[in-house]
Design a protein around this motif. Structure first.
Motif, mmCIF file in Angstrom:
data_model
loop_
_atom_site.group_PDB
_atom_site.id
_atom_site.type_symbol
_atom_site.label_atom_id
_atom_site.label_comp_id
_atom_site.label_asym_id
_atom_site.label_seq_id
_atom_site.Cartn_x
_atom_site.Cartn_y
_atom_site.Cartn_z
ATOM 1 N N SER A 156 74.227 29.291 55.512
ATOM 2 C CA SER A 156 74.105 30.734 55.727
ATOM 3 C C SER A 156 75.275 31.212 56.579
ATOM 4 O O SER A 156 75.976 30.409 57.220
ATOM 5 N N GLU A 158 74.927 32.682 59.273
ATOM 6 C CA GLU A 158 74.539 32.348 60.652
ATOM 7 C C GLU A 158 74.995 30.943 61.043
ATOM 8 O O GLU A 158 75.364 30.699 62.199
ATOM 9 N N ASP A 159 74.978 30.000 60.072
ATOM 10 C CA ASP A 159 75.441 28.637 60.366
ATOM 11 C C ASP A 159 76.914 28.646 60.759
ATOM 12 O O ASP A 159 77.319 27.987 61.731
ATOM 13 N N MET A 162 77.348 30.116 64.130
ATOM 14 C CA MET A 162 76.942 29.196 65.199
ATOM 15 C C MET A 162 78.088 28.278 65.604
ATOM 16 O O MET A 162 78.258 27.963 66.782
ATOM 17 N N VAL A 185 76.189 34.545 68.393
ATOM 18 C CA VAL A 185 76.172 34.515 66.933
ATOM 19 C C VAL A 185 76.280 35.936 66.384
ATOM 20 O O VAL A 185 77.014 36.197 65.425
ATOM 21 N N GLU A 186 75.570 36.864 66.988
ATOM 22 C CA GLU A 186 75.592 38.253 66.528
ATOM 23 C C GLU A 186 76.987 38.859 66.660
ATOM 24 O O GLU A 186 77.448 39.595 65.777
ATOM 25 N N LEU A 189 79.192 37.452 63.863
ATOM 26 C CA LEU A 189 78.856 38.041 62.561
ATOM 27 C C LEU A 189 79.335 39.487 62.443
ATOM 28 O O LEU A 189 79.682 39.942 61.350
ATOM 29 N N GLN A 307 72.719 22.781 64.417
ATOM 30 C CA GLN A 307 71.535 23.552 64.823
ATOM 31 C C GLN A 307 70.701 22.842 65.885
ATOM 32 O O GLN A 307 70.149 23.488 66.779
#
Length: 381
Positions: A156, A158-159, A162, A185-186, A189, A307
Motif C-alpha cells: 500500500s 502507507e507501506d 512508513m 506517515v501522513e 503521503l 511494520q
C-alpha cells in the motif's frame, strides 16, 4: 576468485564526515578536508602515515583528490580518483581495502566528496540512442516498480510512507543528515506527487557533502598504537554489474541478491547474523525490496519486517539508522562512505541515540547507475 578471507586482515581505524547539505557556495576542498581531518582525528594518526588515497566523486572534475590533499602537505602518497556513479565512494573504499589486503600499503584512505555538478552521463555525450526520454531516469523506473509491486505483493502507499517516515525520523537525530526533521506517515503521503503515487518525501534529496574512512593492516595498528577495541574488520567486499533480464525478474534486484550472497559467503555469515544494514533507498520501494532480497525478511514479507519494527533501531536488524539516502541524503560521491561511517560507529557502540544494541556485524550496500551493485561486510572482533 580470491576473497578477503584469503588475504591479510584489513580494519577501519578512522571515519569522518562533513554534513550533507543542499547546493551551496562551500568549496569541495573544505568539505573533503573536513571529512579527512575528522577521520585522521578519529584514528589518532597523522596524515603522513597515510600511504595511498582513493577519491570517489562524480561531478567536480579531474584531479580533485590531489588538489585537496595539497592543503595537508605533499607527502608523496599514491592518489587515485574513482568514479562509479552513486557507488563512487563505495568503490573507493573497496579499492583502499584491496590495497591494504594485498600488502601494497599498510594505511590507506577512501574519501567521497561531491558538489551538485552537472552530472552529465557518458552516454549523453555519445548520443547513444535510448528507448524513450524517461527510459534511464531512476525516479520513473522505481515509481513504475512501486506500482507493479503494489499489485504483486499487496503493498500500500502507507507501506512506502512508513519507510520514508522511519528514515526521516532516524535522520532527524543525525547531525550529518541533509534532512533533520521527523516526518509522519501522513506528512509523507501528503507531500508533492512526483511520479505515479510516489511522493517527494519517498525520494532521496540531491546535494553535496563528504565522508572518509581510513583502513589499515594489523601491522600498522600495532605500530601506530591504536586501541584494540576500536578497529572494525572488513570481512567481505563484492561488486558486480547487471545481467540480461530473465522472465519477470527485476535485474537490479537480482543483481543485489547476487552481491549479497557473495559477501555472505566471503564473510562466512548469513542474513540472520546482521545487526545493522545501510542500503540503497533512493526511493522508498527499494528498502522493502532489498530487505527481502538480502534475506532479512522472507520473500513477500518486506512490508511486515517494516511494520512490526524489525527494521527499526532496537529491532532485529536496524535498516538505515543514519536516515539512509532518503533522510541522510545522497550526494553521490560520498554516499557509500557515509554508510561506512554509520556502520563503523554502530559496531563500536558510539552511535548515541541511534545505537543498535550490541551490534557486531553490519552490511553497507549501494547501487550505481548502469547498473552495478556493491556491498561490504564489517565486523567487530
Amino acid at each position: 576468485m580470491v576473497s578477503l578471507s584469503q588475504k591479510r586482515p584489513v580494519y577501519v581505524i578512522g571515519v569522518g564526515m562533513h554534513p550533507y547539505q543542499f547546493a551551496s557556495d562551500t568549496l569541495f576542498i573544505e568539505m573533503g578536508l573536513t571529512a579527512v581531518r575528522a577521520a585522521l582525528d578519529d584514528a589518532g594518526v597523522a596524515f603522513p602515515e597515510v600511504e595511498s588515497a582513493f577519491i570517489g566523486c562524480t561531478g567536480i572534475g579531474m584531479a580533485a583528490g590531489r588538489i585537496m590533499f595539497n592543503h595537508l602537505g605533499s607527502t608523496g602518497l599514491a592518489c587515485t580518483q574513482v568514479e562509479n556513479a552513486s557507488a563512487s565512494g563505495s568503490s573507493a573504499f573497496q579499492q583502499a581495502v584491496i590495497e591494504v589486503a594485498a600488502g601494497r600499503r599498510d594505511v590507506s584512505i577512501a574519501v567521497g566528496v561531491d558538489k551538485y555538478g552537472d552530472q552529465v552521463r557518458a552516454a549523453g555525450k555519445e548520443h547513444v540512442a535510448r528507448l524513450s526520454d524517461t527510459a534511464t531516469i531512476p525516479l520513473v523506473k522505481y515509481a513504475l516498480m512501486a506500482e507493479y509491486l503494489k499489485k504483486e505483493k499487496g503493498l500500500s502507499a502507507e507501506d512506502l510512507a512508513m519507510v520514508a517516515s522511519k528514515n526521516h525520523t532516524n535522520a532527524s537525530k543525525n547531525p550529518f543528515a541533509q534532512f533533520r526533521k521527523p516526518r509522519t506517515v501522513e506528512q509523507v503521503l501528503s507531500s508533492t506527487l512526483v511520479a505515479g503515487t510516489t511522493t517527494s518525501l519517498m525520494c532521496c534529496p540531491r546535494g553535496e557533502g563528504a565522508a572518509a574512512a581510513i583502513v589499515a593492516s594489523e601491522d600498522a595498528i600495532r605500530r601506530l598504537g591504536i586501541a584494540g577495541s576500536r578497529p572494525i574488520r572488513v570481512t567481505a567486499s563484492a561488486l558486480q554489474s547487471e545481467m540480461p533480464q530473465v522472465g519477470r525478474e527485476i535485474p537490479s534486484v537480482t543483481l543485489a541478491q547476487r552481491v549479497a550472497e557473495q559477501v555472505y559467503d566471503e564473510a562466512g555469515i548469513s542474513a540472520a547474523d546482521l545487526d545493522c544494514v545501510e542500503l540503497h533507498d533512493a526511493f522508498a520501494i527499494e528498502e522493502i525490496l532489498y530487505t527481502e532480497t538480502f534475506g532479512l525478511a522472507p520473500k513477500g514479507a518486506g512490508q511486515k519486517f517494516l511494520q512490526d519494527g524489525s527494521s527499526a533501531i532496537g529491532g532485529r536488524c536496524c535498516v538505515n539508522s543514519s536516515g539512509g539516502l532518503i533522510g541522510q541524503g545522497h550526494p553521490l560521491g560520498p554516499t557509500g562512505l557515509g554508510q561506512i561511517h554509520e556502520i563503523t560507529r554502530q559496531l563500536r557502540g558510539e552511535n548515541g541515540v541511534r545505537q543498535q544494541p550490541d551490534a557486531r556485524i553490519g552490511m553497507a550496500h549501494m547501487i550505481g547507475l548502469g547498473s552495478i551493485s556493491i556491498a561490504h561486510i564489517l565486523q567487530r572482533d
